[in-house]
Design a protein around this motif. Structure first.
Motif, PDB file in Angstrom:
ATOM      1  N   PHE A  17      14.466  -0.569  16.848  1.00 45.52           N
ATOM      2  CA  PHE A  17      15.500  -0.845  17.825  1.00 45.52           C
ATOM      3  C   PHE A  17      16.789  -1.254  17.135  1.00 45.52           C
ATOM      4  CE2 PHE A  17      11.594  -1.268  20.168  1.00 45.52           C
ATOM      5  CZ  PHE A  17      11.891  -0.710  21.406  1.00 45.52           C
ATOM      6  N   TYR A  18      17.888  -0.966  17.829  1.00 42.73           N
ATOM      7  CA  TYR A  18      19.226  -1.316  17.340  1.00 42.73           C
ATOM      8  C   TYR A  18      19.764  -2.441  18.217  1.00 42.73           C
ATOM      9  CZ  TYR A  18      24.241  -0.849  16.410  1.00 42.73           C
ATOM     10  OH  TYR A  18      25.554  -1.094  16.092  1.00 42.73           O
ATOM     11  N   GLU A  19      20.104  -3.565  17.593  1.00 41.85           N
ATOM     12  CA  GLU A  19      20.642  -4.684  18.349  1.00 41.85           C
ATOM     13  C   GLU A  19      22.109  -4.429  18.666  1.00 41.85           C
ATOM     14  OE1 GLU A  19      21.163  -9.526  17.906  1.00 41.85           O
ATOM     15  OE2 GLU A  19      19.626  -8.465  16.743  1.00 41.85           O
ATOM     16  N   LEU A  20      22.455  -4.557  19.925  1.00 45.05           N
ATOM     17  CA  LEU A  20      23.819  -4.272  20.351  1.00 45.05           C
ATOM     18  C   LEU A  20      24.807  -5.237  19.702  1.00 45.05           C
ATOM     19  CD1 LEU A  20      23.327  -3.542  24.162  1.00 45.05           C
ATOM     20  CD2 LEU A  20      23.421  -1.931  22.270  1.00 45.05           C
ATOM     21  N   THR A  21      25.956  -4.707  19.323  1.00 45.96           N
ATOM     22  CA  THR A  21      26.980  -5.520  18.675  1.00 45.96           C
ATOM     23  C   THR A  21      27.565  -6.523  19.664  1.00 45.96           C
ATOM     24  OG1 THR A  21      28.564  -3.762  19.178  1.00 45.96           O
ATOM     25  CG2 THR A  21      27.599  -3.785  16.973  1.00 45.96           C
ATOM     26  N   GLN A  22      27.973  -7.653  19.151  1.00 45.30           N
ATOM     27  CA  GLN A  22      28.530  -8.715  19.987  1.00 45.30           C
ATOM     28  C   GLN A  22      30.060  -8.610  19.968  1.00 45.30           C
ATOM     29  OE1 GLN A  22      26.858 -12.480  18.766  1.00 45.30           O
ATOM     30  NE2 GLN A  22      24.775 -11.714  18.875  1.00 45.30           N
ATOM     31  N   ASP A  23      30.585  -7.797  20.866  1.00 41.47           N
ATOM     32  CA  ASP A  23      32.030  -7.563  20.911  1.00 41.47           C
ATOM     33  C   ASP A  23      32.430  -7.054  22.286  1.00 41.47           C
ATOM     34  OD1 ASP A  23      31.210  -4.880  20.905  1.00 41.47           O
ATOM     35  OD2 ASP A  23      31.464  -4.685  18.749  1.00 41.47           O
ATOM     36  N   ILE A  92      32.819   2.929  11.597  1.00 38.53           N
ATOM     37  CA  ILE A  92      31.481   3.020  11.022  1.00 38.53           C
ATOM     38  C   ILE A  92      30.420   2.747  12.082  1.00 38.53           C
ATOM     39  CG2 ILE A  92      29.927   2.108   9.270  1.00 38.53           C
ATOM     40  CD1 ILE A  92      32.307   3.729   8.201  1.00 38.53           C
ATOM     41  N   THR A  93      30.672   1.740  12.932  1.00 39.63           N
ATOM     42  CA  THR A  93      29.720   1.430  14.000  1.00 39.63           C
ATOM     43  C   THR A  93      29.599   2.588  14.976  1.00 39.63           C
ATOM     44  OG1 THR A  93      30.251  -0.930  13.814  1.00 39.63           O
ATOM     45  CG2 THR A  93      29.139  -0.221  15.810  1.00 39.63           C
ATOM     46  N   SER A  94      30.700   3.256  15.256  1.00 37.64           N
ATOM     47  CA  SER A  94      30.663   4.430  16.136  1.00 37.64           C
ATOM     48  C   SER A  94      29.794   5.523  15.531  1.00 37.64           C
ATOM     49  CB  SER A  94      32.076   4.958  16.374  1.00 37.64           C
ATOM     50  OG  SER A  94      32.879   4.001  16.995  1.00 37.64           O
ATOM     51  N   PHE A  95      29.975   5.786  14.248  1.00 43.38           N
ATOM     52  CA  PHE A  95      29.147   6.796  13.586  1.00 43.38           C
ATOM     53  C   PHE A  95      27.662   6.424  13.672  1.00 43.38           C
ATOM     54  CE2 PHE A  95      32.800   7.953  10.447  1.00 43.38           C
ATOM     55  CZ  PHE A  95      33.444   8.619  11.474  1.00 43.38           C
ATOM     56  N   THR A  96      27.366   5.144  13.476  1.00 43.46           N
ATOM     57  CA  THR A  96      25.976   4.684  13.528  1.00 43.46           C
ATOM     58  C   THR A  96      25.375   4.899  14.911  1.00 43.46           C
ATOM     59  OG1 THR A  96      26.386   3.000  11.838  1.00 43.46           O
ATOM     60  CG2 THR A  96      24.451   2.690  13.234  1.00 43.46           C
ATOM     61  N   SER A 129      31.929   3.182  26.093  1.00 44.46           N
ATOM     62  CA  SER A 129      32.081   2.151  25.063  1.00 44.46           C
ATOM     63  C   SER A 129      32.137   2.771  23.668  1.00 44.46           C
ATOM     64  CB  SER A 129      30.933   1.142  25.155  1.00 44.46           C
ATOM     65  OG  SER A 129      29.685   1.723  24.822  1.00 44.46           O
ATOM     66  N   ILE A 130      31.327   3.799  23.430  1.00 40.42           N
ATOM     67  CA  ILE A 130      31.346   4.467  22.126  1.00 40.42           C
ATOM     68  C   ILE A 130      32.657   5.228  21.937  1.00 40.42           C
ATOM     69  CG2 ILE A 130      30.264   6.257  20.712  1.00 40.42           C
ATOM     70  CD1 ILE A 130      27.602   5.503  21.866  1.00 40.42           C
ATOM     71  N   LEU A 134      35.304   4.544  19.014  1.00 37.26           N
ATOM     72  CA  LEU A 134      35.624   5.616  18.079  1.00 37.26           C
ATOM     73  C   LEU A 134      37.130   5.862  18.040  1.00 37.26           C
ATOM     74  CD1 LEU A 134      34.692   7.880  16.186  1.00 37.26           C
ATOM     75  CD2 LEU A 134      34.407   9.340  18.199  1.00 37.26           C
ATOM     76  N   LEU A 135      37.782   5.875  19.201  1.00 38.30           N
ATOM     77  CA  LEU A 135      39.232   6.054  19.252  1.00 38.30           C
ATOM     78  C   LEU A 135      39.943   4.921  18.530  1.00 38.30           C
ATOM     79  CD1 LEU A 135      41.692   7.591  20.286  1.00 38.30           C
ATOM     80  CD2 LEU A 135      41.498   6.318  22.438  1.00 38.30           C
TER      81      LEU A 135
END
Length: 246
Positions: A17-23, A92-96, A129-130, A134-135
């Motif tokens: 699982f991927y933990e969602l970023t806190q932002d 980088i987070t968008s790519f991930t 959100s992605i 990314l933008l």
């Protein structure tokens, strides 16, 4: 024979699982589109982009061609170019997320610790959100690259990077203010929902081809910028032999 075949088969891959970023981008994903938390996150993202646009207008009024005063500046530009890509957290987070994280429809049925159901965490909001992240990342790396090319000295190059780092952190500052309750109670509620519940989405299996896409996108971004850097540097050569200086 059947037992031998079963032993030879690879064990099933455990779900990761991927933990969602806190932002603020996770606030966009989880928040109701008609409530203050979502609108605050959207306004913060819009503020960053407006500042990038204003910076782009300012840069457009100056020359784009690389014009270093010494060869040392060109060396510094070349060395700092991969760093400029690596520090783009949103990019980088968008790519991930594009490559490794898949949306789970069951998340809308998730009940948080305080008994709230995440009914607004839809696939459309996940994609939004992605896309906004990314933008944000693309605008940031573009501004970094242009300022890198226009720096006449090593010191100005480093100062430009320090200034843009402040701009990149605006959304994190806004999230911190929301989390500490400086905006409204609902904005604070959504930010605490993001930061206190360790929300996760499933990662794609390593056997899925798309999981290599993040590496491809990262390298492609660097190669495009490197190619533009080489082209702009060569274009800056003229009859005045400024390359004698070091």
């Amino acid at each position: 024979q059947q037992q031998q075949q079963q032993q030879q088969q690879p064990p099933p891959e455990e779900q990761e699982f991927y933990e969602l970023t806190q932002d603020i981008y996770t606030m966009i994903f989880l928040g109701s589109p008609t409530r203050a938390g979502f609108m605050y996150a959207i306004a913060t993202a819009a503020l960053k982009m407006i500042l990038y646009i204003l910076l782009a207008i300012e840069l457009a009024s100056t020359k784009f061609v690389s014009d270093p005063e010494t060869r040392l500046v060109s060396v510094a530009q070349l060395v700092i170019l991969p760093v400029a890509v690596a520090i783009q957290n949103d990019l980088i987070t968008s790519f991930t997320k594009i490559a490794n994280v898949q949306y789970d429809p069951d998340i809308v049925h998730t009940i948080t610790a305080d008994g709230q159901r995440l009914r607004h965490a839809t696939r459309t909001k996940w994609a939004l959100s992605i896309a906004l992240r990314l933008l944000d990342g693309l605008m940031s790396i573009s501004a970094n690259f242009v300022l890198l090319l226009q720096a006449p000295q090593v010191l100005s190059l480093l100062l430009n990077f320090a200034a843009l780092q402040f701009l990149q952190d605006i959304d994190n500052v806004a999230f911190g203010l929301a989390e500490q309750g400086y905006i409204t109670d609902h904005v604070q509620h959504i930010s605490l929902l993001v930061s206190h519940n360790n929300l996760k989405l499933p990662r794609r299996s390593s056997r899925y081809r798309l999981t290599k896409l993040d590496t491809v996108l990262f390298l492609l971004t660097y190669l495009i910028l490197f190619s533009l850097f080489v082209w702009c540097t060569i274009a800056s050569w003229d009859k005045d032999d400024k390359w004698i200086k070091f």
